[in-house]
Design a protein around this motif. Structure first.
Motif, mmCIF file in Angstrom:
data_model
loop_
_atom_site.group_PDB
_atom_site.id
_atom_site.type_symbol
_atom_site.label_atom_id
_atom_site.label_comp_id
_atom_site.label_asym_id
_atom_site.label_seq_id
_atom_site.Cartn_x
_atom_site.Cartn_y
_atom_site.Cartn_z
ATOM 1 N N ARG A 191 0.828 -1.214 0.000
ATOM 2 C CA ARG A 191 0.000 0.000 0.000
ATOM 3 C C ARG A 191 0.855 1.253 0.000
ATOM 4 N N LEU A 192 0.531 2.141 -0.933
ATOM 5 C CA LEU A 192 1.205 3.429 -1.027
ATOM 6 C C LEU A 192 0.386 4.483 -0.303
ATOM 7 N N ASP A 193 0.970 5.108 0.680
ATOM 8 C CA ASP A 193 0.309 6.192 1.407
ATOM 9 C C ASP A 193 0.615 7.494 0.687
ATOM 10 N N GLU A 241 -2.783 2.266 -3.851
ATOM 11 C CA GLU A 241 -3.278 3.057 -2.727
ATOM 12 C C GLU A 241 -4.305 2.283 -1.911
ATOM 13 N N HIS A 242 -5.042 1.366 -2.550
ATOM 14 C CA HIS A 242 -6.099 0.630 -1.862
ATOM 15 C C HIS A 242 -5.902 -0.860 -2.109
ATOM 16 N N VAL A 243 -5.689 -1.616 -1.044
ATOM 17 C CA VAL A 243 -5.374 -3.034 -1.164
ATOM 18 C C VAL A 243 -6.534 -3.808 -1.787
ATOM 19 N N GLY A 244 -7.750 -3.585 -1.281
ATOM 20 C CA GLY A 244 -8.915 -4.310 -1.775
ATOM 21 C C GLY A 244 -9.163 -4.081 -3.256
ATOM 22 N N ALA A 246 -7.020 -3.150 -5.513
ATOM 23 C CA ALA A 246 -5.937 -3.738 -6.297
ATOM 24 C C ALA A 246 -6.129 -5.244 -6.465
ATOM 25 N N LEU A 247 -6.569 -5.922 -5.421
ATOM 26 C CA LEU A 247 -6.806 -7.358 -5.498
ATOM 27 C C LEU A 247 -7.940 -7.680 -6.466
ATOM 28 N N ILE A 248 -9.007 -6.907 -6.382
ATOM 29 C CA ILE A 248 -10.155 -7.136 -7.260
ATOM 30 C C ILE A 248 -9.792 -6.857 -8.712
ATOM 31 N N ASP A 249 -9.058 -5.770 -8.948
ATOM 32 C CA ASP A 249 -8.622 -5.446 -10.309
ATOM 33 C C ASP A 249 -7.734 -6.559 -10.866
#
Length: 318
Positions: A191-193, A241-244, A246-249
């Protein structure tokens, strides 16, 4: 392995049963099938004859549910060592959780509602509630969009986090006799803040590079375990930026059928105030989702759970 299958009259429930039938268990399973009969939500206790009428209604509904459950059980006799059926009266989500606890199951299998935005809101019903609040591993089966064909198991995404749950997910999948044609994608989202453009400073720092190198080493260690049993693997580090999201994509881009995620951030405080990656994936993924939990680990820490409940209660009442 003891498995609980939630069963109702919907096509989503049928898809879950067919998916369970096709799962490559190494050994025959012990199966419990539960179908709850929901009483009418509004009853006037002062109405004459209502008790008798309600009793007749519930008895009729129980007979219908029993027939449906027995029909489902007959179809699942192949990979099953033993079958027990349950037709309780009550709210489905509560009854499924109660049955999972009473039967001490290792896996709960449910059908998802659907894909649309409205469906995802409605997912806050049975499958969402059980998968989020249960103490054991849960598989929510979602058929492919606009298809009556049950979802297949061809490409699996394992959502790694760098925690001990990564090995737990790998060990869980080793319980299945996965065919060599199945692709296993090990994906770690870093995750990039972006607050105050910290992503630029992080990526330019030695710390970030060490972080990336360590994550890559962890993935390769897990990949070796799958390759040792003859499975095809891919490994990916994704910065987002968003883990969820990114996983879905990733799952959609690569045509994956199943996302496997842990539930380390599934505490009560997390569910109420923050939300978890596993729940986000459950609600927004277009494919089936397996949330792997260690119920024994949860049982060993009851004090922490009570403290969390107390904190939530105090905040709500305040």
């Amino acid at each position: 392995m003891r498995v609980l299958l939630a069963n109702d009259a919907s096509k989503h429930s049928q898809a879950a049963a067919e998916y369970l039938l096709a799962m490559p268990f190494r050994r025959p399973i012990d199966l419990d099938i539960v179908s709850a009969v929901t009483p009418p939500s509004s009853i006037d206790p002062g109405a004459e004859g209502i008790t008798e009428d309600l009793s007749d209604f519930l008895n009729e509904e129980k007979e219908i549910a029993k027939a449906r459950v027995e029909k489902t059980a007959a179809k699942l006799c192949g990979p099953v060592h033993s079958i027990r059926t349950h037709v309780p009266i009550g709210q489905p989500a509560s009854e499924v959780l109660a049955a999972a606890e009473q039967c001490d199951v290792d896996l709960v299998v449910l059908g998802a509602v659907g894909h649309s935005a409205l469906d995802r809101v409605l997912l806050g019903s049975v499958s969402d509630y059980v998968a989020t609040h249960g103490e054991t591993t849960a598989l929510v089966v979602r058929p492919r969009r606009d298809s009556e064909i049950p979802p297949k198991l061809e490409r699996i995404v394992i959502a790694l986090s760098g925690s001990e749950e990564d090995q737990r997910m790998v060990d869980w999948l080793k319980q299945f006799q996965l065919h060599s044609s199945i692709e296993v994608h090990l994906v770690r989202v870093l995750r990039l803040d972006t607050f105050y453009r910290q992503d630029i400073r992080r990526k330019a720092s030695k710390f970030w590079q060490n972080y990336v190198d360590h994550a890559q080493a962890q993935i390769l260690t897990l990949e070796t375990q799958f390759q040792s049993i003859g499975l095809t693997t891919e490994t990916h580090l994704v910065e987002a930026e968003h883990v969820g999201d990114a996983l879905i994509d990733y799952a959609e881009t690569h045509g994956c059928d199943l996302i496997v995620t842990g539930d380390s951030d599934s505490g009560i405080l997390t569910r109420v105030f923050i939300g978890s990656t596993s729940r986000y994936v459950l609600r927004h993924a277009r494919c089936s989702v397996l949330i792997v939990r260690d119920k024994e680990d949860r049982a060993r820490d009851p004090i922490a759970s009570e403290d969390q409940r107390a904190a939530v209660g105090a905040s709500v009442s305040g």
